[in-house]
Motif scaffolding. Structure first.
Motif, PDB file in Angstrom:
ATOM      1  N   GLU A 105       0.825  -1.196   0.000  1.00 45.22           N
ATOM      2  CA  GLU A 105       0.000   0.000   0.000  1.00 45.22           C
ATOM      3  C   GLU A 105       0.869   1.259   0.000  1.00 45.22           C
ATOM      4  OE1 GLU A 105      -2.805  -0.135   3.141  1.00 45.22           O
ATOM      5  OE2 GLU A 105      -3.784  -1.963   2.433  1.00 45.22           O
ATOM      6  N   LEU A 106       1.141   1.748  -1.183  1.00 46.24           N
ATOM      7  CA  LEU A 106       1.870   3.002  -1.307  1.00 46.24           C
ATOM      8  C   LEU A 106       0.902   4.173  -1.130  1.00 46.24           C
ATOM      9  CD1 LEU A 106       4.107   2.221  -4.408  1.00 46.24           C
ATOM     10  CD2 LEU A 106       4.871   2.444  -2.048  1.00 46.24           C
ATOM     11  N   VAL A 107       1.439   5.319  -0.775  1.00 45.57           N
ATOM     12  CA  VAL A 107       0.635   6.530  -0.654  1.00 45.57           C
ATOM     13  C   VAL A 107       0.484   7.136  -2.043  1.00 45.57           C
ATOM     14  CG1 VAL A 107       0.521   8.838   0.357  1.00 45.57           C
ATOM     15  CG2 VAL A 107       1.426   6.922   1.692  1.00 45.57           C
ATOM     16  N   ASP A 108      -0.755   7.396  -2.459  1.00 43.37           N
ATOM     17  CA  ASP A 108      -1.001   7.944  -3.798  1.00 43.37           C
ATOM     18  C   ASP A 108      -0.697   9.434  -3.869  1.00 43.37           C
ATOM     19  OD1 ASP A 108      -1.850   5.470  -4.778  1.00 43.37           O
ATOM     20  OD2 ASP A 108      -3.892   5.800  -4.052  1.00 43.37           O
ATOM     21  N   MET A 109      -1.225  10.179  -2.900  1.00 45.01           N
ATOM     22  CA  MET A 109      -1.062  11.638  -2.897  1.00 45.01           C
ATOM     23  C   MET A 109      -0.190  12.041  -1.715  1.00 45.01           C
ATOM     24  SD  MET A 109      -2.597  12.855  -5.523  1.00 45.01           S
ATOM     25  CE  MET A 109      -2.728  14.596  -5.095  1.00 45.01           C
TER      26      MET A 109
END
Length: 215
Positions: free
Chosen positions: A66-70
């Motif tokens: 789960e990477l951070v999108d923003m």
């Protein structure tokens, strides 16, 4: 004695009995064997620490990274910070010191570009009496542990440590000691100056993971 054995072998036509290895060769062989065994153990430990899956886990559904999108705007708080609020922003438990005599000097929450997105990080900085700094870092996802600065560090393959209740390992470069561990979703590290190595074990016992409040 050796010459008599050779003469007897020539007269009888029998092969010369094999020579026994010298004591020096025996010692050298034992040293080489010990070094190879230690190297194998070190590699095995690193694979275990980084979560090398067992046979059952290979066929189990894998959790997505789960990477951070923003990315968020970095937030820095001088002095003591509310760790609970930091955990809520981080989205995973945050590593911090509990009931410690060290004072928190600064807390920072920020995002770092990682692969196709961003990794979220929390760093807490504490100060020793002599002004030296101790840093606790939390980063998610766990694979983003590679963002930790480890250039020139050497892994200690023998000793085991505990970090916030997690199994951990130690790396050092002569100037800093880095103890790190991870869960399925986040990685954690304590960076301690080598000048305070005698206090490291006591400090690790004071590390805890503060979880975010349930939404």
């Amino acid at each position: 004695m050796k010459q008599e054995s050779k003469r007897a072998a020539l007269l009888t036509g029998e092969p010369e009995p094999p020579r026994k290895p010298s004591r020096l060769k025996k010692v050298a062989l034992r040293v080489v064997t010990a070094v190879l065994a230690a190297a194998v153990m070190a590699l095995a430990y690193v694979f275990l620490l980084l979560g090398e899956p067992d046979e059952d886990a290979k066929y189990a559904p894998q959790a997505e990274m789960e990477l951070v999108d923003m990315p968020m705007t970095a937030v820095e708080t001088p002095g003591e910070a509310n760790v609970q609020n930091l955990a809520d922003t981080f989205g995973e438990p945050v590593l911090n010191l509990f009931a410690s005599t060290l004072n928190m000097q600064r807390a920072r929450v920020f995002d770092t570009a990682y692969q196709s997105g961003y990794a979220r990080r929390v760093t807490l900085t504490y100060a020793f009496d002599d002004g030296a700094l101790l840093t606790l870092e939390s980063v998610r996802p766990a694979v983003a542990v590679t963002l930790l600065e480890t250039t020139g560090y050497t892994l200690d393959p023998v000793s085991l440590y505990t970090l916030g209740g997690l199994d951990a390992a130690l790396m050092s470069n002569g100037e800093w000691l880095l103890v790190f561990g991870q869960t399925e979703s986040a990685a954690y590290a304590v960076r301690c100056p080598a000048s305070h190595a005698a206090e490291l074990n006591a400090l690790l016992k004071q590390t805890v993971l503060t979880a975010p409040q349930a939404s």
